[in-house]
Design a protein around this motif. Structure first.
Motif, PDB file in Angstrom:
ATOM      1  N   TYR A   1       0.225  -9.569   5.064  1.00 21.63           N
ATOM      2  CA  TYR A   1       1.482  -8.901   4.722  1.00 21.63           C
ATOM      3  C   TYR A   1       2.088  -7.592   5.416  1.00 21.63           C
ATOM      4  O   TYR A   1       2.640  -7.875   5.951  1.00 21.63           O
ATOM      5  CB  TYR A   1       0.312  -8.204   3.083  1.00 21.63           C
TER       6      TYR A   1
ATOM      7  N   ASN B   1      14.061  -6.491   1.504  1.00 18.88           N
ATOM      8  CA  ASN B   1      12.158  -5.514   0.756  1.00 18.88           C
ATOM      9  C   ASN B   1      13.060  -5.388  -0.737  1.00 18.88           C
ATOM     10  O   ASN B   1      12.125  -4.445  -1.635  1.00 18.88           O
ATOM     11  CB  ASN B   1      11.381  -4.637   1.571  1.00 18.88           C
TER      12      ASN B   1
ATOM     13  N   ALA C   1      13.413  -7.804  -2.474  1.00 16.59           N
ATOM     14  CA  ALA C   1      10.988  -8.733  -2.735  1.00 16.59           C
ATOM     15  C   ALA C   1      11.080  -7.127  -3.664  1.00 16.59           C
ATOM     16  O   ALA C   1       9.907  -7.708  -4.867  1.00 16.59           O
ATOM     17  CB  ALA C   1      10.148  -8.086  -1.517  1.00 16.59           C
TER      18      ALA C   1
ATOM     19  N   THR D   1       8.718  -8.420  -6.626  1.00 13.31           N
ATOM     20  CA  THR D   1       7.297  -7.486  -7.388  1.00 13.31           C
ATOM     21  C   THR D   1       7.631  -7.263  -8.508  1.00 13.31           C
ATOM     22  O   THR D   1       6.659  -7.229  -8.698  1.00 13.31           O
ATOM     23  CB  THR D   1       7.004  -6.801  -6.042  1.00 13.31           C
TER      24      THR D   1
ATOM     25  N   CYS E   1       3.813  -8.891 -10.645  1.00 15.04           N
ATOM     26  CA  CYS E   1       3.186  -8.497 -11.007  1.00 15.04           C
ATOM     27  C   CYS E   1       2.974  -8.519 -12.225  1.00 15.04           C
ATOM     28  O   CYS E   1       1.689  -8.445 -12.653  1.00 15.04           O
ATOM     29  CB  CYS E   1       3.383  -6.873 -10.472  1.00 15.04           C
TER      30      CYS E   1
ATOM     31  N   GLN F   1       5.948 -12.981  -1.639  1.00 10.20           N
ATOM     32  CA  GLN F   1       5.886 -11.008  -2.498  1.00 10.20           C
ATOM     33  C   GLN F   1       5.339 -12.719  -4.207  1.00 10.20           C
ATOM     34  O   GLN F   1       4.250 -11.218  -5.178  1.00 10.20           O
ATOM     35  CB  GLN F   1       7.173 -11.066  -3.003  1.00 10.20           C
TER      36      GLN F   1
ATOM     37  N   SER G   1       1.846 -10.708  -5.259  1.00 10.73           N
ATOM     38  CA  SER G   1       1.446  -9.936  -6.527  1.00 10.73           C
ATOM     39  C   SER G   1       0.599 -10.874  -7.211  1.00 10.73           C
ATOM     40  O   SER G   1      -0.233 -10.496  -8.228  1.00 10.73           O
ATOM     41  CB  SER G   1       2.906 -10.257  -7.360  1.00 10.73           C
TER      42      SER G   1
ATOM     43  N   ASN H   1      -0.409  -2.881 -10.220  1.00 10.12           N
ATOM     44  CA  ASN H   1       0.110  -3.543  -8.730  1.00 10.12           C
ATOM     45  C   ASN H   1       1.440  -2.862  -8.804  1.00 10.12           C
ATOM     46  O   ASN H   1       1.782  -3.322  -6.983  1.00 10.12           O
ATOM     47  CB  ASN H   1       0.186  -4.643  -9.058  1.00 10.12           C
ATOM     48  N   ILE H   2       2.765  -2.401  -9.907  1.00 11.74           N
ATOM     49  CA  ILE H   2       3.850  -2.641  -9.570  1.00 11.74           C
ATOM     50  C   ILE H   2       3.627  -0.901  -8.113  1.00 11.74           C
ATOM     51  O   ILE H   2       4.386  -0.662  -7.257  1.00 11.74           O
ATOM     52  CB  ILE H   2       4.994  -1.925 -10.501  1.00 11.74           C
TER      53      ILE H   2
ATOM     54  N   MET I   1       3.082  -2.314  -4.752  1.00 15.08           N
ATOM     55  CA  MET I   1       3.508  -2.690  -3.932  1.00 15.08           C
ATOM     56  C   MET I   1       5.002  -2.427  -4.411  1.00 15.08           C
ATOM     57  O   MET I   1       5.325  -2.382  -2.806  1.00 15.08           O
ATOM     58  CB  MET I   1       4.003  -3.998  -4.236  1.00 15.08           C
TER      59      MET I   1
END
Length: 420
Positions: A41, A71, A74, A78, A82, A134, A138, A371-372, A375
């Motif tokens: 990553y 991004n 992405a 994500t 997630c 992603q 994720s 996790n949000i 990431m």
């Protein structure tokens, strides 16, 4: 004290708190899966995408904008994946446990997307395949993190989580070394990283077992549950504060690292490949030096909040050094301090978060929400950094934001009541 090879036994129910310490072999396999994921990553994020977008666009400003666009797209992926991956893993009836299958599925998606991205020759394709990547990242992260409250007792969590911090720092270092010294071409770099992601995920996916979920314990899944699941845990104050602290410390760290390659090239005026490698080595050594002792001390004392606040403040100070001293010695000092702060933070805060999860049956989903906060800051930093560098004051403003977000992260932890 009794330990087990796999992280659980069939006598324990899936939603029970674990009480048996996990063995070093389990920790090793778990760490390898995280290591491979973060190696790929960050090497892609910090080296290969900037190189690829520079080759495609032909100039720095356009490359920064292309990286930011990749991004931003992405980020949307994500946020959705997630939570969805966490929801699905919470309900998985696989014989090896709820999480292992999602680690290998995520690795295959991530690795495959990277291999194809390596031959992309337009900005559109870079954006598209980084978004697909992603999905894999994720899914892996949601499953890897959920195994900690599933299988690791509270008294061992900071020590186990400290190895996650090692993987998150040493992995990127090795990835960056590979793509800057050995795998010099963009396609071969992507391909090698994609293969390694899968290979390093296999031991955990196939050689460990979690506590199996029974059909009687599985709850139905519907679209409304997925949507509500994003905001429901944030109604719990301690979880909400922990989420906020994690978001801002990751944003601080991302802003400090993500445009380092461009910073060294455009502001410090040194070889960005060599400079990034040197600073990454120093950052990694600092993370490891702080990570393992901090995890041990936190488990021994049971205290989490104070160390999280101190480490967050250290990251803020590192940002000020980058902003005020755009030289190689200044960058070296900033990288060391950034590493010490983040190393102390990640092991302790990861343990803290597992202690504020609202419901045991939703561990995967709730950690997907966390996790949000892991990431999304890296994606947001890419988008925000592009605007700041090109339009709002350049690198001084960028690294001032590292300081501000680090201090906010420290303040966010203080109101948590259920953890010392």
């Amino acid at each position: 004290m009794t330990t087990v090879d796999s992280a659980g036994t069939q006598e324990r129910r899936a939603f029970d708190e674990p009480t048996t310490l996990v063995r070093p072999r389990w920790i090793t396999y778990w760490t390898l899966a995280a290591f491979g994921m973060y190696m790929a990553y960050y090497a892609v994020q910090q080296i290969l995408i900037p190189k690829q977008t520079n080759e495609i666009t032909g100039n720095s400003a356009a490359a920064v904008s292309a990286q930011a666009l990749a991004n931003i797209v992405a980020a949307v992926v994500t946020i959705v994946v997630c939570v969805l991956a966490g929801e699905l893993s919470d309900r998985t009836l696989h014989r090896r446990g709820r999480r292992q299958i999602w680690v290998i599925i995520g690795a295959l998606v991530f690795g495959g997307a990277l291999i194809v991205q390596g031959i992309a020759h337009t900005v559109f394709l870079v954006v598209a395949f980084w978004a697909v990547a992603q999905v894999g990242v994720s899914s892996m992260t949601a499953a890897i993190l959920a195994t900690v409250p599933d299988e690791v007792p509270v008294r061992q969590r900071a020590r186990v989580s400290s190895w996650f911090g090692v993987a998150q720092s040493v992995g990127p270092l090795l990835g960056i070394m590979l793509v800057t010294t050995v795998l010099l071409g963009v396609p071969i770099g992507y391909t090698a990283l994609g293969v390694l992601v899968v290979l390093l995920a296999i031991p955990f996916a196939l050689r460990t077992r979690g506590v199996r979920l029974t059909a009687a314990q599985r709850r139905p899944l519907d679209l409304r549950a997925v949507v509500v699941g994003i905001v429901q845990p944030l109604k719990h104050a301690d979880f909400s504060w922990a989420w906020t602290g994690r978001f801002f410390i990751q944003l601080s760290n991302a802003l400090g690292q993500l445009y380092l390659y461009q910073f060294l090239k455009d502001r410090v005026h040194v070889d960005p490949d060599l400079g990034t490698l040197i600073l990454t080595v120093l950052y990694t050594v600092s993370v490891v030096a702080a990570c393992l002792p901090s995890g041990w001390l936190s488990d021994r004392t049971g205290r989490r909040k104070r160390m999280v606040m101190i480490s967050s403040t250290l990251q803020g100070i590192a940002g000020l050094i980058f902003a005020l001293s755009p030289t190689m010695p200044g960058a070296i000092a900033g990288a060391i301090l950034l590493g010490l702060g983040y190393g102390a933070y990640i092991s302790v805060d990861q343990a803290l978060i597992t202690q504020v999860l609202p419901h045991p049956e939703d561990r995967g989903k709730d950690l997907g929400v966390i996790n949000i906060a892991n990431m999304l800051p890296y994606v947001l930093a890419a988008a925000l950094g592009g605007v700041v560098i090109n339009m709002l004051g350049g690198y001084v403003t960028l690294y001032a934001l590292v300081a501000v977000t680090g201090v906010i992260a420290a303040l966010a932890v203080w109101p948590i009541k259920s953890v010392k």
